[in-house]
Design a protein around this motif. Structure first.
Motif, short mmCIF file in Angstrom:
data_model
loop_
_atom_site.label_atom_id
_atom_site.label_comp_id
_atom_site.label_asym_id
_atom_site.label_seq_id
_atom_site.Cartn_x
_atom_site.Cartn_y
_atom_site.Cartn_z
N ALA A 129 -12.15 0.88 -0.25
CA ALA A 129 -10.55 0.15 -0.50
C ALA A 129 -10.86 -0.01 -1.33
O ALA A 129 -9.54 0.41 -2.15
N TYR A 130 -11.54 -0.58 -2.22
CA TYR A 130 -10.88 -1.33 -3.81
C TYR A 130 -11.24 0.17 -4.98
O TYR A 130 -9.83 -0.43 -5.74
N PHE A 131 -11.26 0.86 -4.52
CA PHE A 131 -11.35 2.16 -5.39
C PHE A 131 -9.99 2.79 -5.04
O PHE A 131 -9.44 3.55 -5.81
N VAL A 132 -9.89 3.11 -3.72
CA VAL A 132 -8.28 3.14 -3.40
C VAL A 132 -7.26 2.71 -3.83
O VAL A 132 -5.94 2.88 -4.25
N PRO A 152 -13.95 7.30 -9.07
CA PRO A 152 -14.49 5.80 -8.67
C PRO A 152 -16.02 6.13 -8.29
O PRO A 152 -16.83 7.11 -8.63
N LYS A 153 -16.48 4.86 -8.50
CA LYS A 153 -18.05 5.02 -7.74
C LYS A 153 -18.25 5.56 -6.58
O LYS A 153 -19.36 6.50 -6.72
N GLY A 205 0.18 -13.27 -0.86
CA GLY A 205 1.89 -13.29 -1.94
C GLY A 205 0.89 -11.59 -2.27
O GLY A 205 1.09 -11.35 -3.49
N PHE A 206 -0.53 -11.48 -1.96
CA PHE A 206 -1.14 -10.12 -2.43
C PHE A 206 -1.69 -8.99 -1.67
O PHE A 206 -1.86 -9.77 -0.07
N ASN A 207 -0.64 -7.93 -2.03
CA ASN A 207 -1.26 -7.01 -0.66
C ASN A 207 -2.01 -5.89 -1.09
O ASN A 207 -1.83 -4.99 -0.93
N PHE A 208 -3.45 -6.34 -1.70
CA PHE A 208 -3.81 -4.74 -2.23
C PHE A 208 -5.14 -5.18 -2.20
O PHE A 208 -5.79 -6.32 -1.13
N GLN A 265 -9.95 6.88 3.97
CA GLN A 265 -10.51 6.02 2.14
C GLN A 265 -10.91 5.18 2.56
O GLN A 265 -11.56 4.23 1.47
N GLY A 266 -11.95 4.76 4.15
CA GLY A 266 -12.16 3.35 3.72
C GLY A 266 -11.91 1.72 3.55
O GLY A 266 -12.30 0.83 4.00
N VAL A 267 -10.13 2.42 3.73
CA VAL A 267 -9.21 0.80 4.01
C VAL A 267 -10.15 0.56 4.88
O VAL A 267 -9.75 1.34 6.03
#
Lengths: 350, 334, 306
Positions: free
Chosen positions: B47-50, B41-42, B331-334, C134-136
């Motif tokens: 959280a994006y890369f998680v 990841p960068k 509907g989205f959970n990320f 993890q930054g979440v």
């Protein structure tokens, strides 16, 4: 930070060699190597050894020049920012002013020295606390680097001859490793074999005492900080050559890595005690840990976080281990030397 | 020196024993052998890369490959190079990387290719000759144009807007800003960008910046937050200022972090691709490249999860970025 | 009067800044953004006060930003896991106290240098939190924001707690024996010891107080938004130390006033907005901040030489 410092303690110089900090650290490095060699995947290859060296040259250089500064009881938080400023100014001189790389390089080292001289002016001339002065220049130099490039501008496409400094090999070692070797040998001789080094320790133990003893305290301090700036300029060159790009974010956070290496290497943060070879071992211990963890299969995914945490823990343990010899010394019958008995009565509150 | 000699001796001894214990077999991937994919990841702690990682782990499990996920703990481009150089000597088969600094990382990636390691990029690209394929979730152009068009639609074609970015040195964001500006100049000349502020990738700082922006520019109609912590930060500022509806918020961010604000109508839309799919597709593509199932010249690639995706030249296209708004975000959970 | 010279200088600089803002950017004084800004500054104020006292005791703590994040995330996780709000607050305070106690034990108990100890704990907390979270972002249950009150009331409570704490600490350090101990230890260890003050116990409590304030700051930060960013507090230690130094706390120990720290913090926090109002591109901000810190120390140095 500036606690009253005890006098040259019998605890360090008089300790048997196998109890000394550097020895313990060497054992730690050895243990790390053995553990990672048996658990890690392809840890002990020549390629990986070259990687470890290549990746720790900048931090090694900064730690080396940080050692004399900390010996005097000072600190320099601005070295990472000086590296960043030097890197972008090198890029600017080469690309925009049309300097050939070697000339731009020399100028960059000059710029680094100027940054160091600015620190030195405030610290030695105005007698201001180094921690706060360099906290200010930490923001100032990084801010200048961002202002010069507007944050965006990145310098790249350096000629091959320059990139050789960061990616090539010379006589079996990565090119930049030779710079580290030269710096280490030079500093080792200066700090351990010349009166100059002795005077730094004296200043670290007691600046007032050093002044009364007729030492040119201000001049010594200026030398240390200017040297740090100049070497940060050199590190900017090897960083740029290794990475191939110079940008305002170069070397961010390196000051803390360098300080970690120095302190882990047994240099007392309050000044007066410390060795160059200890610093090298300290930097090596951190670098090998960071590299080795990425090679242990079960730890690969958490290597970055884990190496940070372990470095912190090792740092505290190393400091605590430094107490052991003095505890042992305390159990022995009191030394006959009147100076040290007097010390033991005046230092308990330190 | 007398005292230091034994130390040096010990260290040398360690180096020798350490070296001799390891085998130095070649790192080239043999057919049928287990494949190791190294995904970077960068930065970690983002959280994006998680959520990318979640997808990539699912893919690694489905395909039976080993996955290494490591990266810098702060967005440090030089550290990315160091990790790649470590992976080269570790002998991984494929490297998949989201590049923080395009020119910087290409040096290390070229070195990896010389050693026979296959390289793909995802999220943000390296120089084209430094990798074989780029798993493209959206081009900088696509992101920049998409954001600008969405802003123009919400603002009705005229007025002032401001941008909150992560840091002044973040390469990809500077790239997006360039395209945002280009689109504004060519298509939406009635809009005016009045300020650009960095938030150091921190939500709290983004909130402070947004508060100041609204008061410094009373005619501000929209805040565009182009790093993910800034979107909820800006939304909270708008909410506290009581300017919901007057100042609109759009940006690039994760639906899970913005759900509340989108439902309240403070954040109009959040643009993002399905990050888990991006992670999944990246690992799939990396494995296919390593097994030589995906070769230059291919025009499509079939993914187990994402379905048939288009390949244009050396870019594998995930599809269009997704616009999350009031109607679909639940509907989205990320 | 001479005693307050340093603080008055900062105050003068702050007023100058505010007057310039009033002339060139009257919008700065609009009620709402000012409220939001002050509320956002409240947690920072607590940390700056804490670190100022640490510096007065001639120590330093650079782990506070990490501890702040750890306490905030811990409390948020507790709240998200279904614990009541007071329980979550207790979690934050306990984490803060524990972090402070660890630093205190290592620094005062084992007499290790504080800059190195807190450098180590800074990294350990930060990386440990990254490993776990993890930054979440952690979403808080509804009703947590603003203590479940209205926004205006919540902002009032947050500011009230912060300024109340500042007032209490300022009075305590002036008028309580325990508060004077900190100054005594910071000016001269040996003299303090001879006067019957234990430097070790005093230092331990200063670190404990620092940890408590970091936990409290984390709570005041948590209630301002419906989610907690585990990366929060990055660089906060430098902000807090800079505020203390600009506000007149001497790094040589034993000197400094908390209302000076308040002025220093507000001055530093004005710079960013001032640049935005002036329409200056943000590239110079860091350099200007560094310049102000340097100006403050140079002023200190010149005053001392006179």
């Amino acid at each position: 930070m500036n606690l009253p410092s005890p006098h040259p303690s019998q605890t360090r110089s008089g300790v048997r060699w196998y109890l000394r900090h550097e020895t313990l650290l060497a054992v730690l490095v050895l243990v790390e190597i053995l553990i990672f060699a048996s658990l890690g995947r392809r840890f002990g290859t020549a390629d990986n050894a070259a990687n470890i060296v290549r990746h720790s040259v900048e931090i090694g250089l900064l730690a080396l020049v940080m050692t004399p500064i900390i010996l005097t009881g000072g600190i320099d938080l601005s070295v990472g920012s000086v590296l960043g400023l030097c890197a972008v100014l090198f890029g600017k001189l080469w690309r925009d002013a049309g300097f050939p790389p070697w000339l731009a390089g020399v100028a960059t080292i000059g710029i680094g020295s100027l940054c160091g001289a600015f620190n030195a002016l405030l610290i030695a001339r105005f007698r201001l606390p180094p921690l706060i002065v360099t906290l200010g220049t930490f923001s100032l130099f990084r801010g200048l680097a961002e202002a010069v490039t507007q944050g965006v501008d990145a310098f790249t496409n350096f000629p091959e001859s320059f990139l050789f400094l960061g990616g090539g090999q010379l006589a079996g070692l990565p090119t930049q490793a030779w710079i580290l070797v030269i710096a280490a040998v030079g500093l080792w001789i200066t700090v351990h074999r010349m009166t100059f080094g002795r005077s730094l320790r004296t200043i670290g133990f007691s600046p007032e005492g050093a002044r009364f003893a007729g030492l040119p305290v201000e001049r010594r301090l200026v030398t240390c900080y200017v040297l740090a700036g100049a070497v940060a300029g050199v590190a900017a060159l090897t960083y740029t050559a290794r990475f191939g790009t110079a940008k305002a974010d170069a070397g961010m956070g390196y000051e803390l890595f360098a300080i970690t290496g120095v302190v882990l290497g047994g240099t007392r943060i309050l000044g007066g005690v410390g060795t160059i070879h200890g610093t090298l071992l300290g930097v090596a211990a951190v670098a090998i840990l960071a590299n080795g963890l990425t090679r242990v299969p079960s730890l690969m995914n958490i290597a970055g976080e884990l190496s940070g945490m372990l470095t912190g823990i090792v740092l505290v343990l190393a400091l605590a281990a430094g107490l052991v010899p003095s505890m042992i010394a305390a159990r022995r019958p009191a030394p006959r030397d009147s100076l040290s008995t007097r010390n033991s009565t005046t230092t308990p509150s330190a | 020196m007398k005292r230091t000699l034994p130390l040096l001796f010990l260290v040398c001894l360690g180096l020798i024993t350490g070296c001799s214990k390891s085998d130095s077999s070649s790192s080239s991937p043999a057919a049928g052998e287990a494949i190791t994919v190294a995904l970077m990841p960068k930065s970690k702690g983002n959280a994006y890369f998680v959520s990318c990682r979640e997808g990539s782990e699912a893919a690694a499990k489905d395909l039976g490959v080993e996955l290494i996920f490591d990266g810098p703990t702060t967005p440090d481009p030089a550290r990315q190079n160091e990790i790649i150089e470590n992976w080269i000597t570790l002998g991984v088969n494929v490297i998949a990387v989201a590049c923080e600094n395009r020119d910087g990382i290409s040096t290390a990636l070229r070195k990896a290719r010389q050693k026979g390691i296959r390289v793909v990029t995802y999220d943000s690209d390296a120089a084209p000759d430094a990798r074989e394929f780029f798993v493209n979730q959206a081009t900088p152009e696509g992101i920049g144009y998409g954001l600008m068009d969405e802003a123009a639609r919400l603002m009705g074609g005229e007025g002032e807007f401001a941008i909150i970015t992560a840091s002044l040195t973040a390469a990809n964001m500077n790239e997006w800003q360039k395209h945002i500006e280009a689109r504004r100049a060519s298509k939406h000349p009635g809009l005016k960008m009045v300020a650009l502020r960095p938030c150091d990738d921190l939500k709290d700082k983004a909130q402070a910046e947004a508060t100041t922006l609204m008061s410094a520019h009373p005619n501000l109609k929209l805040i565009m937050a182009i790093c993910s912590p800034a979107v909820p930060g800006a939304a909270e500022a708008v909410k506290q200022a009581g300017k919901a509806g007057k100042v609109q918020v759009i940006g690039l961010g994760l639906p899970s972090e913005n759900k509340g604000y989108v439902k309240e109508g403070i954040t109009q839309s959040v643009i993002l691709w399905k990050t888990t799919d991006l992670g999944y597709l990246t690992v799939e593509a990396a494995v296919a490249v390593a097994r030589s199932q995906l070769r230059p010249g291919a025009t499509s690639f079939s993914s187990r999860r994402v379905g048939e995706v288009q390949v244009q030249g050396d870019q594998i296209l995930l599809g269009k970025p997704f616009v999350f708004n009031k109607d679909n975000i639940e509907g989205f959970n990320f | 009067m001479r005693n307050y010279f340093r603080e008055l200088c900062v105050l003068a600089a702050l007023f100058l800044m505010l007057i310039l803002l009033a002339i060139f950017a009257p919008n700065f004084f609009e009620l709402q953004p000012l409220q939001s800004r002050l509320t956002a500054a409240a947690p920072k104020l607590l940390l700056a006060c804490g670190v100022a006292l640490v510096i007065v005791a001639r120590e330093i703590d650079i782990s506070i930003g990490s501890l702040f994040a750890l306490a905030g995330s811990g409390a948020a996780m507790a709240a998200a896991a279904g614990l009541s709000f007071p329980a979550a607050v207790a979690v934050a305070l306990i984490i803060g106290l524990a972090g402070g106690a660890i630093n205190g034990a290592l620094v005062a108990g084992l007499r290790l240098p504080s800059i190195v100890v807190t450098l180590a704990t800074m990294v350990i907390w930060r990386e440990g939190l990254r490993l776990g979270q993890q930054g979440v972002f952690i979403n808080l249950p509804p009703g947590t924001q603003w203590f479940g009150l209205s926004m205006a009331a919540g902002q009032g409570v947050v500011c009230g707690i912060a300024f109340g704490t500042l007032l209490l600490l300022a009075l305590a350090t002036r008028h309580l024996a325990a508060g004077r101990f900190i100054y005594a230890v910071g000016s001269d260890d040996e003299a303090a010891r001879l006067a019957g003050i234990s430097p070790r116990i005093t230092r331990f409590f200063v670190f404990l107080l620092m940890g408590f304030l970091a936990g409290m700051g984390a709570v005041l930060n948590m209630v301002q938004s419906p989610q907690v960013d585990p990366n929060s507090g990055r660089g906060l230690e430098l902000e807090a130390i800079a505020a203390a130094v600009v506000g007149g706390v001497a790094v040589t120990g034993g000197r400094g006033r908390l209302w000076g720290v308040l002025a220093g913090l507000l001055l530093l926090l004005c710079i960013g907005p001032a640049l935005t109002y002036a329409g200056v591109r943000p590239y110079w901000e860091k350099a200007i901040q560094g310049g102000i810190i340097l100006a403050a120390v140079v002023a200190d140095g010149l005053r001392r030489q006179r």
